[in-house]
Every structure is written in structure tokens, then in C-alpha cells.
Design a protein around this motif. Structure first.
Motif, PDB file in Angstrom:
ATOM      1  N   PRO A  38      -5.620   9.088   1.290  1.00 27.07           N
ATOM      2  CA  PRO A  38      -5.539   8.797  -0.147  1.00 27.07           C
ATOM      3  C   PRO A  38      -4.947   9.941  -0.963  1.00 27.07           C
ATOM      4  CG  PRO A  38      -7.645   8.073   0.741  1.00 27.07           C
ATOM      5  CD  PRO A  38      -6.970   8.863   1.825  1.00 27.07           C
ATOM      6  N   GLN A  39      -4.184   9.576  -1.944  1.00 29.42           N
ATOM      7  CA  GLN A  39      -3.508  10.560  -2.776  1.00 29.42           C
ATOM      8  C   GLN A  39      -4.490  11.539  -3.405  1.00 29.42           C
ATOM      9  OE1 GLN A  39      -1.794   9.228  -6.600  1.00 29.42           O
ATOM     10  NE2 GLN A  39       0.109  10.227  -5.955  1.00 29.42           N
ATOM     11  N   LEU A  41      -3.889   3.376   7.217  1.00 24.92           N
ATOM     12  CA  LEU A  41      -3.734   3.642   5.794  1.00 24.92           C
ATOM     13  C   LEU A  41      -3.192   5.050   5.594  1.00 24.92           C
ATOM     14  CD1 LEU A  41      -7.130   2.264   4.404  1.00 24.92           C
ATOM     15  CD2 LEU A  41      -4.897   1.125   4.388  1.00 24.92           C
ATOM     16  N   PRO A  42      -2.563   5.311   4.452  1.00 29.41           N
ATOM     17  CA  PRO A  42      -2.225   6.704   4.138  1.00 29.41           C
ATOM     18  C   PRO A  42      -3.480   7.464   3.725  1.00 29.41           C
ATOM     19  CG  PRO A  42      -1.713   5.311   2.265  1.00 29.41           C
ATOM     20  CD  PRO A  42      -2.176   4.387   3.367  1.00 29.41           C
ATOM     21  N   TYR A  71       3.811   7.118   5.748  1.00 33.56           N
ATOM     22  CA  TYR A  71       4.017   6.654   4.367  1.00 33.56           C
ATOM     23  C   TYR A  71       4.927   7.586   3.574  1.00 33.56           C
ATOM     24  CZ  TYR A  71       0.451   3.056   4.970  1.00 33.56           C
ATOM     25  OH  TYR A  71      -0.240   1.952   5.396  1.00 33.56           O
ATOM     26  N   ASP A 113      -4.977   2.691  -1.433  1.00 35.98           N
ATOM     27  CA  ASP A 113      -5.034   3.588  -0.276  1.00 35.98           C
ATOM     28  C   ASP A 113      -6.437   3.823   0.247  1.00 35.98           C
ATOM     29  OD1 ASP A 113      -6.100   5.286  -2.194  1.00 35.98           O
ATOM     30  OD2 ASP A 113      -4.377   6.639  -2.247  1.00 35.98           O
ATOM     31  N   ILE A 136       0.840  -1.198   0.000  1.00 40.60           N
ATOM     32  CA  ILE A 136       0.000   0.000   0.000  1.00 40.60           C
ATOM     33  C   ILE A 136       0.875   1.248   0.000  1.00 40.60           C
ATOM     34  CG2 ILE A 136      -1.742   1.265   1.337  1.00 40.60           C
ATOM     35  CD1 ILE A 136      -2.483  -1.512   2.585  1.00 40.60           C
ATOM     36  N   GLN A 137       0.516   2.197  -0.821  1.00 41.84           N
ATOM     37  CA  GLN A 137       1.162   3.508  -0.857  1.00 41.84           C
ATOM     38  C   GLN A 137       0.101   4.550  -1.190  1.00 41.84           C
ATOM     39  OE1 GLN A 137       4.305   4.176  -0.053  1.00 41.84           O
ATOM     40  NE2 GLN A 137       4.881   2.020   0.204  1.00 41.84           N
ATOM     41  N   GLU A 138       0.459   5.808  -1.088  1.00 44.76           N
ATOM     42  CA  GLU A 138      -0.448   6.839  -1.578  1.00 44.76           C
ATOM     43  C   GLU A 138      -0.732   6.562  -3.050  1.00 44.76           C
ATOM     44  OE1 GLU A 138       1.221  10.694  -0.980  1.00 44.76           O
ATOM     45  OE2 GLU A 138       1.588  10.365   1.150  1.00 44.76           O
ATOM     46  N   TRP A 194      -7.815   5.345   9.276  1.00 48.20           N
ATOM     47  CA  TRP A 194      -6.888   6.455   9.031  1.00 48.20           C
ATOM     48  C   TRP A 194      -6.485   7.217  10.288  1.00 48.20           C
ATOM     49  CZ3 TRP A 194     -10.833   5.495   5.367  1.00 48.20           C
ATOM     50  CH2 TRP A 194     -10.370   5.135   4.087  1.00 48.20           C
TER      51      TRP A 194
END
Length: 520
Positions: A499-500, A496-497, A519, A100, A94-96, A155
Motif C-alpha cells: 500500500p502507498q 496486491l501492491p 505495479y 491497495d 488496483i494501483q498504489e 502481498w
């Protein structure tokens, strides 16, 4: 159908009035569309609005498909896909911008937006009867608290508001401390408990009751390690509600008859129904149903039946399943991990094993184990992409186990045994009650008891996180060859990050934490 409008015309009307089509965070401004004078002119309109909020929970990003399951069941020590799919989430890649949770974030804030707006529109509305005002406010407070429960679980600190705000104001909100959000939601749930009825019947089955509010409040307290408060809420549900533990564990999950999906152990469910189209039906069942392309074991081999040779898959599908109006038309996205599927890893005499795990069916060995409690092979009432099975959000056995945990943390196991043994009494024949444990032994035994009682019900990963043992379990449990989450998981993966897409819309979300939950 319960809690949902079952007339297609009313569904369309409700969608136009309530839901909107916005895909961006906090963009939809319902104050521009709905005002007390223009919309809530009578009791029925208020009911339609609340029904619309229930319907928001039927979205693929929440309870209809694998939205919440992605982050509540994947990446733990019980289940994963039967092939190389969903790897970004289960394997902690998981990443931005990658797995996410952006869709889940958007849908939960739709719930927050609508509940907040409708509370404003309903409270002190002279067009509505006091009974309807109280009832609908109670439901809306519960539904909003459920949304913030998920937001803060996934989050941590998130944007927070409980009063209607103009869209421009909402779109620049920063993150608010998780502890303050949860404190406000506990107060809302206490109010909801006083406003909500204790039961429903007929077409109203599935709406939130005061017992659902008390259970969610107990969850908040338990997650915040407020043991006395958690125990008090659990005792209210156990002692005062009409809910009871069913005598047979398998019956808790039996939804084979679409007209009899509720039972006395269910405290709150998200109600789905087939034949009305998405999102009123559910596709989550497909994740738990096998694929016929995988089954049975050695599917392309031959089998000799009454002196005649058949390909195994052809005979199994056409001669075994179909005469029963059954088939394996699912996705296999959620099957037990190898260790959980082995009977020897369950306590001897645990009756829950056969109700939970299936490794062979009608005498045919399967290639993978499956969750019997969550599958439905019925091709008459539960077709692929059109299932009626309800999502069981809260049930009474969970409340008993929460009470046991809270009591042990406060006072040790002495009075906690009664709660956990009530659940185990159903699970074992002969009965195998707990006794003679230290507080630490009881605590660690509860790690396993909740696993076996509540598997594949959306509790496990958050349980491991709140106990502080997620990394340990993910690194030590056996995964299948295509998964290796233990090599990737980091301490920051408990959240979680942001979200982008939300960061691009609102850079203020990084103001209080430039690392974005670790993150960056």
C-alpha cells in the motif's frame, strides 16, 4: 457470545488495554503499555488479552464486512456486485493508493503486533498456571499464523517478526521472503496443535482448536505444493477430529437461530453476535442480502391478486415478506455471476444448487440471483447493520477436497476418489461418484468441484491463483455490463501492491523489489 467479551464494560476495558487506536503500520508499541508485571498477573488477564486478538479479526477490513472478501471473492469467476460498485477491485483497476488493501494490511499487522507481544508476555510467566500458558499460547500462535497466511497470500514477501521489537525497529523493516515466513508459521502451527484442546463447549465455542491449527497448516502446505504434508494434516483432521460432514448441505449454513450457529462441520469460525454494536456484529450479510429497491423483477409494475391490482414491490414487501418477519434490506454487493447462477451450468442432480442459488423467492421472480447460503432476511434476529451470522473460515468439506487434491498430485486419482466422493455423496441424489479419470482429468475436475462446494466462502480467487488459471478464468467468464475485468487483468494482479501509505511511512519496503510486485 463465544470467544468475545459480551459484557459491554469488559469490551470497553479490553479495548483500552489491548487494542489501541493507531491507524499507521507498526506504530503501536505495546511494550510501552503492557509488561508481564503490569498486566498478566493472573490467568484471567491472559484470557482477556487473547479475547482481544480474536476481536481484532472482527474488523471491517478483515471478516466483519468486505475486507478480505474484496480480495478473496471479487475478481474471480463466481460473484460480483449487482451494480457499478467495487469496480476498482473487481475490474483490476488496483494501483498504489487505489484499492491497495491498506486497511487490511494495517489490521493484519495489528494481529501480528498483539499476538507477538502477548506470546512474549505469557510464555514462562510465573503468574500464570501452566494450563493457561499452554492454552493461550496455542491460540496466539494460531491467530498469528492466520494473519501471516493472509499477508503472504495477498502481498507475497512482507515484513516479518516473531519477537517483540521496538516501534522504531518495526517501522523500518523490509520485506521478508514468503517461503521463510510460511516455514516459520508451519512450525508454529505444529506447536499450536500440541498446545490446543480438541473441543470446547458453552461460551468457549468458537475458539481455535487443534483441528483449526491442523487445517490452517494443511492450507499452508497445499498452497506451497507440499502434497505429502498437506495430505497428512488433512488426514489428522478427518480421522481424529470430532468434525463430520452434515447430511444436508443447506444445514451447514443455517444460522437462522442465533443460539445454535455452530455445527459439527465447522472447524473454525469468526463469531459475530447482534446487539453489542460493531465490531461484535457483522454487516457482511448485507452484501449478500438483496435491496428491496431492486426486487422483485419488474418491481414497479402491477400485479393482480384476488381480483385487486397492486404495485408488485408493495405487495411483495408488505404482503409476502413482512408477514414472515422478512425484508430485503441489504446492499446486493455480492451476487452470483450469470454463468454460475444458471442451473444448466451445474451438474445434473447437484442438490447444492438450490441451497446455494436463489433466482425466485416464494414464487416471485427476482431481478438478480443471490447466494441463499449467505443471505438472511430475518427482521427479528438479523437486522441490517446488526447481523449475528458467523463467518465460516474452515469447514470439513474443504479438508476432504484438499486431501483429494493432494493425494492426486502425489499418486494419481486411485486413492483420491474416496475423499472427493465423500463430499459428492451428500451433493447428489442419486450419488454420482468420480471414477476412471487420469491425474490431469481429476485435477481439472477439482477446479470445478471446489467452485460448487465452496462458492462465496472466501476460497475461490486464491484457488485460481495457486492453480495458475486466474487470468484464463477472469477473461473467459461472463461478467455483467458494468464490469470488464478481463480487459484489465495482468499477470502481476495475483498479488496486491504494497500500500502507498506504507511505502510513504517505510521506503525500505521497496528495497527487495523496486517494482512493488509489478505495479511500478
Amino acid at each position: 457470545m463465544k470467544t468475545i467479551i459480551t459484557n459491554k464494560f469488559l469490551i470497553l476495558l479490553l479495548g483500552l488495554l489491548v487494542l489501541g487506536s493507531c491507524d499507521e503500520f507498526l506504530e503501536e508499541d505495546l511494550r510501552d503499555q503492557i509488561t508481564p508485571d503490569a498486566f498478566f498477573t493472573n490467568d484471567k488477564e491472559a484470557e482477556l488479552a487473547v479475547n482481544g486478538v480474536y476481536r481484532l479479526y472482527h474488523d471491517n477490513n478483515l471478516y466483519r464486512q468486505r475486507g478480505l472478501d474484496n480480495y478473496y471473492t471479487s475478481g474471480a469467476d463466481i460473484q460480483a456486485a449487482n451494480r457499478d460498485v467495487n469496480g476498482s477491485i473487481h475490474n483490476y483497476l488496483i494501483q498504489e493508493g487505489t484499492a491497495d488493501g491498506n486497511g487490511t494490511w494495517i489490521q493484519l499487522y495489528r494481529v501480528v503486533n498483539n499476538t507477538t507481544e502477548f506470546i512474549f508476555n505469557i510464555e514462562n510467566n510465573e503468574n500464570l498456571s501452566q494450563e493457561v500458558i499452554d492454552h493461550r499460547l496455542g491460540e496466539l500462535l494460531f491467530l498469528r499464523a492466520l494473519a501471516y497466511f493472509h499477508l503472504t497470500n495477498l502481498w507475497g514477501d512482507v515484513p516479518f517478526y516473531t519477537e517483540p521489537l521496538p516501534v522504531l525497529e518495526r517501522s523500518v523493516l523490509g520485506r521478508h521472503p514468503k517461503a521463510e515466513i510460511r516455514s516459520a508459521m508451519k512450525a508454529d502451527l505444529a506447536r499450536a496443535f500440541d498446545l490446543l484442546p480438541g473441543s470446547y463447549s458453552g461460551n468457549d465455542l468458537g475458539r481455535a482448536t487443534k483441528w483449526a491449527a491442523a487445517t490452517l497448516k494443511a492450507k499452508y502446505h497445499l498452497f506451497d505444493r507440499e502434497w505429502a504434508e498437506a495430505k497428512a494434516e488433512c488426514d489428522i483432521v478427518i480421522d481424529q477430529s470430532p468434525h463430520r460432514l452434515l447430511d444436508n448441505y443447506a444445514d451447514v449454513f443455517d444460522q437462522s437461530d442465533p443460539s445454535a450457529q455452530y455445527n459439527d462441520e465447522h472447524i473454525f469460525v469468526v463469531d459475530f453476535e447482534a446487539d453489542y454494536g460493531g465490531p461484535l456484529n457483522t454487516t457482511r450479510t448485507d452484501d449478500y442480502n438483496p435491496r428491496i429497491r431492486d426486487e422483485p423483477f419488474n418491481r414497479n409494475g402491477d400485479t393482480l391478486i384476488n381480483g385487486q391490482t397492486y404495485q408488485r414491490v408493495d405487495y411483495f414487501q408488505n404482503q409476502v415478506l413482512r408477514p414472515r418477519n422478512e425484508d430485503m434490506t441489504g446492499y446486493g454487493w455480492s451476487v452470483p455471476l450469470p454463468e454460475f447462477a444458471l442451473r444448466e451450468n451445474w451438474q445434473e442432480g447437484d442438490l447444492r444448487y438450490d441451497a446455494t442459488i436463489v433466482t425466485e423467492y416464494l414464487g416471485w421472480k427476482l431481478s438478480f440471483p443471490y447466494f441463499r447460503k449467505n443471505w438472511n432476511l430475518d427482521q427479528e434476529n438479523s437486522l441490517r447493520g446488526n447481523h449475528p451470522e458467523n463467518f465460516i473460515v474452515f469447514r470439513l468439506a474443504d479438508v476432504y477436497l484438499m486431501a483429494a487434491e493432494a493425494e492426486n498430485e502425489m499418486n494419481g486419482p486411485g486413492n483420491a476418489y474416496a475423499y472427493v466422493n465423500k463430499v459428492r455423496e451428500r451433493a447428489f441424489e442419486p450419488d454420482q461418484p468420480w471414477s476412471g479419470m487420469s491425474q490431469e482429468q481429476f485435477r481439472e475436475a477439482m477446479y470445478e468441484e471446489r467452485k460448487f462446494e465452496l462458492s462465496a466462502e472466501g476460497h475461490r480467487r486464491m484457488d485460481l491463483i495457486r492453480w495458475g488459471i486466474l487470468l484464463e478464468r477472469v477473461k473467459s467468464v461472463q461478467h455483467r455490463a458494468w464490469n470488464n475485468p478481463g480487459a484489465n487483468i495482468q499477470p502481476y494482479h495475483v498479488l496486491l501492491p504494497i500500500p502507498q501509505q506504507q511505502l510513504e511511512l517505510n521506503p525500505n519496503l521497496l528495497e527487495s523489489d523496486p517494482t512493488n510486485n509489478g505495479y511500478r
